[in-house]
Design an enzyme around this catalytic site. Structure first.
Site, PDB file in Angstrom:
ATOM      1  N   SER A   1      66.861  66.009   5.159  1.00  0.00           N
ATOM      2  CA  SER A   1      66.540  65.599   6.470  1.00  0.00           C
ATOM      3  C   SER A   1      65.988  64.160   6.132  1.00  0.00           C
ATOM      4  CB  SER A   1      65.237  66.196   6.748  1.00  0.00           C
ATOM      5  OG  SER A   1      64.711  65.988   8.108  1.00  0.00           O
TER       6      SER A   1
ATOM      7  N   HIS B   1      70.473  67.376  10.526  1.00  0.00           N
ATOM      8  CA  HIS B   1      70.032  68.243  11.707  1.00  0.00           C
ATOM      9  C   HIS B   1      71.340  68.084  12.755  1.00  0.00           C
ATOM     10  CE1 HIS B   1      66.179  68.705   9.662  1.00  0.00           C
ATOM     11  NE2 HIS B   1      66.074  67.559   9.854  1.00  0.00           N
TER      12      HIS B   1
END
Length: 371
Positions: A142, A177
Site C-alpha cells: 500500500s 489497491h
C-alpha cells in the site's frame, strides 16, 4: 594459460560482487500480511533474517505494530520495529544504525504523503537509498509500495484520491489497491494524459519483485488478485495482465502428492455412503452444528483434498456470502474413521484454499499423531 585463469578468476569475482550488490525491492498491492512477509524472508536467503518494520505511514500505530509482531511470531523470526515518533536519548540507536544493520526493510500502509515528509525531515530517505545500494531488501504494501516509485495513486490528501510523489527509486508510476475503481480510473487518466509515467498496478494480494530497477517476478496469493502494466501505445491506453506465480510455502505438499476430488454439490444433494469418508464426516458435523440454519444447509462442498489417506481438507462455501471466503475443514483418519481435526479459513478462492491445505496439512497431521 596463467593469463586465461587470471581473466576467468576476475570474471568470477566480478560476478559474485554484482550478485551481492543486486538492488531488490518487493512491493505488494495491499497492506502487509503473512504471505508477503514470508516471501521477503525467503528472499533474504537467511534462516533468521533481521526484518525491520517501519510503521511511519500509520503514525507508529500500536495495533499495526502488534499485528507485525504476530506475523513474525508465526514465522518464528525476531521482530524489529523502527519508530520515528521518539524523543532524543543517549540510549537510542540512530535511524541509520537500525536500517543499515537489517537484512530487509518492510514499510507498512497508511498516509504516504505524511510518511515521505517525515522521512525527508529526518534524513531517512537518504538512509533508505544507502540501504538499497548496500543490498538490503526494501519492501512494503500500500503506502509501503507507493513510496519506492516516482509517483503513486494515494488517499493521503483529505478530500480526493490523488497522485503523490515517492522516493523515485523505481522509475515508474504505481497504483496499489487497483481493484478500487476510483484509484484505477485516476491511474488510467493520468497515464493517458502523460501526467505520470507508465507503471505497475496490482490488487491487494499480489506483488512484484524488482531487481536492479527491473520487474523480475510477479506473484499473487490466489487466482483472483492480479498484477498489471499500464502504458500508452500510441494514443491508446494499454493494460497488460501479467502472469503471476502463486505464493506458496516451500514446505507445502508438492503438486501430485495429494488426491483431489471435485464435488460442487449442496449438502441437500449429497447422499452419504455407509463407510466413513471425509465428505460424510463433514456433512454430519455441519448438520450437527447448523441447528437447522438454512444458510448452512444450503451451502456447498466444492472440493476435497486427501494427503496419503491420512488427512483431508473439505473446501466449502459456508462463509462465502457472509465473509467473502471459503471454509476449509480438516479431518484425519483414525482406525479407519475420519475424525474432526478443526475448521479453518481457506481463502478467497477454491485455489487459495487448496494452497492453504497444502501448507497446513502436514502440521495438523503431525499434531494429531502426537496427541
Amino acid at each position: 594459460m596463467f593469463r586465461l585463469l587470471l581473466i576467468l578468476g576476475l570474471f568470477i569475482m566480478n560476478l559474485s560482487v554484482t550478485k551481492a550488490q543486486d538492488k531488490k525491492i518487493f512491493v505488494w498491492g495491499g497492506d502487509i500480511n503473512l504471505k508477503f512477509t514470508r516471501y521477503i524472508v525467503d528472499l533474504t536467503g537467511k534462516e533468521h533474517p533481521r526484518l525491520c518494520y517501519l510503521p511511519t505511514a500509520s503514525g507508529d500505530n500500536p495495533d499495526n505494530i502488534r499485528f507485525w509482531g504476530s506475523i513474525c511470531n508465526a514465522l518464528k523470526i525476531d521482530t524489529l520495529v523502527m519508530n520515528v515518533w521518539v524523543s532524543a536519548s543517549p540510549d537510542n540507536q540512530s535511524f541509520e544504525d537500525i536500517l543499515l544493520h537489517s537484512d530487509a526493510i518492510v514499510v507498512g500502509g497508511g498516509n504516504t504523503l505524511n510518511m515521505i515528509g517525515i522521512w525527508k525531515a529526518q534524513g531517512i530517505d537518504k538512509i533508505l537509498k544507502k540501504a538499497l545500494d548496500k543490498g538490503i531488501i526494501l519492501s512494503g504494501g500500500s503506502a509501503g509500495s507507493i513510496c519506492w516509485f516516482e509517483k503513486g495513486i494515494s488517499d493521503s490528501r483529505p478530500t480526493n484520491i490523488s497522485a503523490v510523489e515517492g522516493l523515485g527509486l523505481l522509475p515508474y508510476s504505481n497504483c496499489p489497491h487497483y481493484s478500487q475503481k476510483e484509484r484505477r480510473d485516476l491511474f488510467h487518466k493520468l497515464i493517458s494524459n502523460k501526467e505520470i509515467h507508465p507503471g505497475y498496478a496490482f490488487d491487494e494480494k499480489a506483488g512484484i519483485l524488482f531487481v536492479n530497477g527491473k520487474a523480475k517476478e510477479f506473484v499473487t496469493q490466489n487466482d483472483k488478485h492480479h498484477v498489471y502494466y499500464v502504458f500508452l501505445k500510441g494514443k491508446q491506453l494499454e493494460i497488460k495482465d501479467l502472469e503471476a506465480k502463486k505464493v506458496i510455502s516451500k514446505h507445502a505438499i508438492p503438486e501430485g502428492e495429494y488426491q483431489t476430488t471435485k464435488v460442487e454439490k449442496k449438502l441437500s444433494e449429497i447422499t452419504l455412503e455407509g463407510k466413513s469418508t471425509p465428505l460424510s464426516a463433514y456433512v454430519m458435523i455441519v448438520k450437527e452444528i447448523s441447528k437447522g440454519k438454512e444458510s448452512f444447509l444450503n451451502s456447498s462442498v466444492n472440493k476435497i483434498f486427501i494427503y496419503k489417506n491420512k488427512i483431508a481438507g473439505v473446501v466449502n462455501d459456508k462463509y462465502l456470502d457472509s465473509m467473502g471466503v471459503y471454509g476449509l475443514w480438516y479431518f484425519y483418519s483414525h482406525n479407519g474413521v475420519w475424525e474432526n481435526a478443526g475448521e479453518d479459513i481457506g481463502g478467497e478462492t477454491v485455489l487459495e484454499s487448496e494452497i492453504t491445505f497444502r501448507e497446513k496439512a502436514k502440521v495438523i497431521l503431525s499434531k494429531r499423531m502426537t496427541q
